[in-house]
Design a protein around this motif. Structure first.
Motif, short mmCIF file in Angstrom:
data_model
loop_
_atom_site.label_atom_id
_atom_site.label_comp_id
_atom_site.label_asym_id
_atom_site.label_seq_id
_atom_site.Cartn_x
_atom_site.Cartn_y
_atom_site.Cartn_z
N CYS A 114 0.64 -1.06 0.05
CA CYS A 114 -0.11 -0.07 0.17
C CYS A 114 0.82 1.35 0.07
O CYS A 114 1.99 1.19 0.67
CB CYS A 114 -0.80 -0.05 1.12
SG CYS A 114 -1.76 1.33 1.74
N ILE A 115 0.26 2.25 -0.76
CA ILE A 115 1.22 3.62 -0.84
C ILE A 115 0.77 4.78 0.14
O ILE A 115 0.90 5.81 0.08
CB ILE A 115 1.46 4.03 -2.21
CG1 ILE A 115 0.26 4.36 -2.78
CG2 ILE A 115 2.36 2.92 -3.06
CD1 ILE A 115 0.40 5.26 -4.26
N ARG A 166 -2.38 6.35 0.06
CA ARG A 166 -2.75 7.39 -0.55
C ARG A 166 -4.30 7.80 -0.27
O ARG A 166 -4.97 8.78 -0.78
CB ARG A 166 -2.56 7.07 -2.10
CG ARG A 166 -3.52 6.32 -2.74
CD ARG A 166 -3.37 5.89 -4.24
NE ARG A 166 -4.51 4.80 -4.65
CZ ARG A 166 -5.29 5.16 -5.29
NH1 ARG A 166 -5.36 6.23 -6.24
NH2 ARG A 166 -6.46 4.16 -5.48
N GLY A 167 -5.08 6.74 0.25
CA GLY A 167 -6.23 7.21 0.77
C GLY A 167 -7.65 7.02 -0.18
O GLY A 167 -8.56 7.34 0.24
N CYS A 191 -8.95 4.46 -1.42
CA CYS A 191 -9.61 2.91 -1.29
C CYS A 191 -10.90 2.91 -1.93
O CYS A 191 -11.29 2.05 -2.49
CB CYS A 191 -9.55 2.53 0.02
SG CYS A 191 -7.91 2.36 0.76
N CYS A 245 -8.51 0.66 -5.75
CA CYS A 245 -7.19 0.95 -5.60
C CYS A 245 -6.37 0.41 -6.86
O CYS A 245 -6.27 -0.55 -7.24
CB CYS A 245 -6.71 -0.27 -4.59
SG CYS A 245 -5.00 -0.36 -4.03
N VAL A 256 -3.40 0.71 -7.15
CA VAL A 256 -2.18 0.12 -6.77
C VAL A 256 -2.01 -1.37 -6.68
O VAL A 256 -0.98 -2.12 -6.88
CB VAL A 256 -1.49 0.57 -5.38
CG1 VAL A 256 -0.13 -0.12 -4.89
CG2 VAL A 256 -1.52 2.14 -5.32
N LYS A 258 -5.02 -3.14 -2.07
CA LYS A 258 -6.32 -3.52 -1.48
C LYS A 258 -6.86 -4.86 -2.31
O LYS A 258 -7.16 -4.91 -3.47
CB LYS A 258 -7.31 -2.51 -1.51
CG LYS A 258 -8.33 -2.53 -0.79
CD LYS A 258 -9.64 -1.42 -0.93
CE LYS A 258 -10.24 -1.58 -2.06
NZ LYS A 258 -11.39 -0.77 -2.41
#
Ligand SMILES: Cc1cc2nc3c(=O)[nH]c(=O)nc-3n(C[C@H](O)[C@H](O)[C@H](O)COP(=O)(O)OP(=O)(O)OC[C@H]3O[C@@H](n4cnc5c(N)ncnc54)[C@H](O)[C@@H]3O)c2cc1C
Ligand code: SF4
Lengths: 212, 542
Positions: free
Chosen positions: B220-221, B223-224, B226, B230, B232, B235
């Motif tokens: 996880c980076i 970044r908020g 979710c 996500c 990335v 999640k």
């Protein structure tokens, strides 16, 4: 241009020099294009009729206290959503579907202005407009032109705020850094900022305190 | 149970950089013809549907899952932006009524492969053992056809597949998690501080967000975003936790395919396949068995829209049970103002929880309870909080300028299942001419007492952490029920294995089958129940 006009007494200028768009080089391409499109020219008005447009513009200026240029183009952003049927995916049983609810509620607002002041809503003075809206809000769940006032209020404010607070100029005003991919955040925790974030210069300006 | 990669290869089927599943999985996906009689067709590729798909594909079944929405490519289709993520939700119309209507909006269910977990927050707590027999225990709600112990092995399987990160969990059936807890942001830090001062136990987690690399999935980076999907791949959602392995084992996922009805053979009373609409064309997929997993609103809607001579009032609706006992959790959010900068949008919204108030407290006038978790609204959601206080115009802008100073927590109150909280069909139709769902909700007295109690606890936590003001907004979250499990056909729609009482080769395997909801977020339980149903189905065949 990176700040909307807002008096410091009303919360303006708390994050001097903060400019979300200056960081857009750090965003992914899909996000750049979605956020960037809000800054460019928006499509022609497609959903609202000219009569509705006049009322809607005045309504959005009121809800978001946008009294002068430059403004976030809330009216155009809402028109895009309604033209593209980008609704929230639900509506109250006591209101028609969003498109129809918008048309009818704008007409009702004109009728109120006409009844009180003999002119259209947009031609009323700023304080007169505010008073008309205040009366709608204060009705709560009571009937307003055939609908529960609170449901109409929710429709107006939901669309207005979704448009306004999706705009990078509004983010500058509240210190929100916007998109954060692929960079992410490294400094988490109370009072910890990233190098590109700007600290609030008036941390004591608590609007809740001021009201009471 | 064994190693995860021996049961579910999904995380290892992403490209080595973790950016996306190996393209060959989709390019070379097996494709069944409409007139192939597949072993199983699944309606909906969300939490329940994807879990079932992966399990059955592994068992060698010929299985296809249809989803009304797209097969997402996160890098191009999703954005790191709140308003730009609208297309993740189910945007077809729905009508809401009752004395306490539940607005859906950005809390709406999902549409597309991965289902609602694409934009869920990521909290993955287990239900407590008591949730499985609230009727016998507390005289409210319902008893499940099986007990916590029956689900326990499936909980732990799924926790390892997602995987879940969190501290050792002291509540319910105490257990630990496969991954260590994440560091917390300012919002979570204040939660811990306030809870500690009030003598309330708070723990970090449990979240289905990988802490460290998992297979080829990245860390996880923080970044908020979710709730916006996500990008990335940190999640968990079925799109990356179950679909890759299913495809690798010969399953088909047919996206952009809206199922309009289930076909029943009038003579045998058995399901023969599903009617669906793809690219504007009506089609029919033949199948030996059918499973529905379309979410608590669309599953009842599909059953009610599937009428026949045998089922004139809707499929499986002989006893007027379809759509009933739909539940939402009361989810008020209370926010507090701090002199310091909290910047609650940084870091994942799900961080810290307490389940100290989950069980019935005999000293209180109400039954059952609530949990409290950190949440962290983005600007548009935060503007809703501010407007809920009645502010607009200059006051709204002023409040919003104060955003960096606020922390926010949410409760999940166990609203009780009631027969009249239900889905029926509205007169209104969608673009396919199918009648849309009407969802009525009214609270009972117990529900309202829980809301007030939960708000009180959140205010205590925030005040103890140093908040100078607190504000609360009433919200609702997590729809489950609507086609519930029961011991018999007069009390529900399916049995404990997810098989409908009325049609022996028709299953329901999503959140609709839950008889109670506890105060836990439901996705983990939905997946565990689907995994159990799959297991039972595989054994039954053999
Ligand atoms: C904003 C938000 C936050 C949440 N946060 C959490 C959380 O932190 N933790 C948690 O546990 N839960 C959370 N949830 C809830 C959780 O995501 C859902 O409970 C869960 O995903 C439901 O699973 P499901 O299998 O019932 O349905 P879904 O996962 O919604 O899957 C249903 C699928 O069926 C498809 N479908 C529906 N009808 C048809 C049809 N007729 N034909 C074809 N396809 C169809 C849909 O497109 C969808 O993809 C959250 C939900 C939301 C909206
Ligand atoms: S905070 Fe972590 S899990 Fe949430 S969207 Fe960002 S990277 Fe994904």
């Amino acid at each position: 241009m990176n700040q909307l006009p807002l008096d410091p007494a009303d919360g303006g200028g708390r994050f001097p020099g903060f400019d979300v768009i200056a960081q857009s080089g750090h965003w992914d391409r899909a996000t750049q294009s979605v956020v960037g499109s809000r800054l460019g020219l928006l499509p022609h008005v497609r959903f609202f009729t000219p009569e509705e447009e006049v009322v809607a513009r005045a309504l959005f200026d009121q809800i978001l206290d946008q009294r002068e240029e430059p403004r976030v183009p809330v009216f155009n952003m809402v028109d895009v959503r309604l033209a593209e049927q980008q609704t929230d995916g639900w509506h109250y049983e006591s209101l028609p579907a969003d498109a129809e609810a918008w048309r009818r509620s704008l007409r009702a607002l004109s009728d109120d202005a006409d009844a009180r002041h003999g002119v259209g809503f947009a031609d009323c003075a700023w304080e007169q407009q505010s008073a008309i809206l205040d009366a709608v809000q204060k009705r709560g769940d009571d009937d307003w032109h055939g609908f529960p006032a609170s449901r109409v209020w929710s429709l107006w404010t939901r669309y207005a705020c979704t448009a306004f607070y999706s705009h990078p100029w509004a983010w500058n005003e509240i210190g929100f850094a916007g998109p954060a991919y692929p960079r992410g955040y490294k400094n988490m925790g109370v009072d910890r900022l990233e190098p590109f974030e700007v600290r609030d210069i008036r941390p004591h300006d608590d609007p809740a305190r001021r009201d009471s | 149970m064994g190693r995860v990669e021996d049961r579910n290869q999904s995380a290892w089927l992403l490209l080595p950089d973790g950016s996306r599943p190996e393209p060959r999985l989709r390019d070379q996906m097996r494709r069944f013809a409409d007139d192939d009689e597949v072993d199983l067709v699944i309606v909906g590729c969300g939490a329940g549907g994807s879990t079932l798909l992966q399990r059955m594909a592994r068992a060698g079944w010929k299985v296809v899952a249809l989803d009304a929405g797209p097969f997402w490519e996160p890098e191009t289709d999703w954005v790191s932006d709140e308003a730009g993520s609208h297309h993740l939700y189910w945007e077809e119309p729905r009508v809401i009524g009752g004395s306490d209507p539940v607005p859906l909006g950005s809390n709406n269910s999902g549409r597309g492969v991965g289902g609602s977990m694409v934009h869920y927050a990521g909290y993955t707590p287990r239900f407590h053992p008591s949730d499985f027999h609230t009727r016998s225990l507390d005289g409210v709600g319902a008893d499940w056809p099986f007990a916590y112990e029956d689900l326990k092995p499936y909980y732990s399987d799924i926790e390892n597949e997602l995987p879940v990160a969190g501290e050792d969990w002291p509540w319910g059936d105490p257990h630990s998690y496969p991954q260590r807890p994440h560091p917390v942001s300012g919002n979570g830090e204040l939660f811990m501080r306030g809870a500690d001062a009030e003598g309330i136990t708070a723990k970090v987690g449990p979240v289905a967000i990988s802490n460290g690399r998992f297979g080829h999935r990245p860390h996880c980076i923080y970044r908020g975003f979710c709730l916006q999907g996500c990008k990335v791949n940190a999640k968990a959602s079925p799109l990356i936790t179950h679909i890759p392995d299913a495809l690798d084992h010969g399953a088909e996922v047919r996206a952009d395919s809206m199922v309009s009805s289930i076909e029943i053979d009038e003579r045998t009373g058995r399901a023969t396949g599903v009617h669906y609409i793809q690219d504007g064309r009506s089609r029919f997929q033949r199948a030996r068995m059918v499973a529905i997993a379309g979410y608590s609103i669309e599953t009842p809607r599909l059953l009610l829209n599937s009428t026949s001579k045998r089922f004139p009032d809707g499929l499986c609706n002989d006893f007027d049970q379809v759509g009933r006992y739909l539940m939402v959790q009361g989810a008020p959010q209370t926010a507090g103002r701090f002199e310091s900068e909290v910047r609650m949008w940084k870091g994942p919204p799900p961080e810290v929880s307490t389940e100290d108030f989950y069980e019935t407290d005999p000293s209180k006038p109400y039954k059952r309870g609530f949990s409290i978790q950190s949440v962290s609204p983005m600007p548009i959601a935060w503007a809703e909080h501010v407007m809920a206080q009645g502010h607009w115009g200059a006051a709204l802008r002023h409040y919003m300028s104060d955003y960096v100073h606020w922390a926010s927590y949410g409760a999940l109150c166990e609203f009780l299942p009631q027969p009249d909280n239900r889905v029926t069909l509205a007169e209104e139709t969608d673009r396919h001419g199918l009648r849309v769902a009407k969802f009525d909700y009214s609270q009972c007295d117990n529900d309202r007492q829980l809301l007030a109690a939960a708000q009180g606890v959140m205010e205590r936590i925030l005040t103890a952490a140093g908040a100078s003001e607190v504000i609360t907004i009433q919200r609702f979250a997590h729809l489950v029920g609507g086609a519930r499990m029961a011991d018999n056909e007069r009390d529900g729609v399916v049995d404990g294995d997810g098989v409908t009482f009325a049609v022996p080769n028709l299953l329901i395997t999503d959140g609709s089958v839950l008889p109670t909801q506890g105060s836990a977020n439901p996705a983990l339980t939905i997946m565990a129940v689907a995994a159990r149903a799959a297991d039972r189905l595989i054994r039954r065949k053999g």
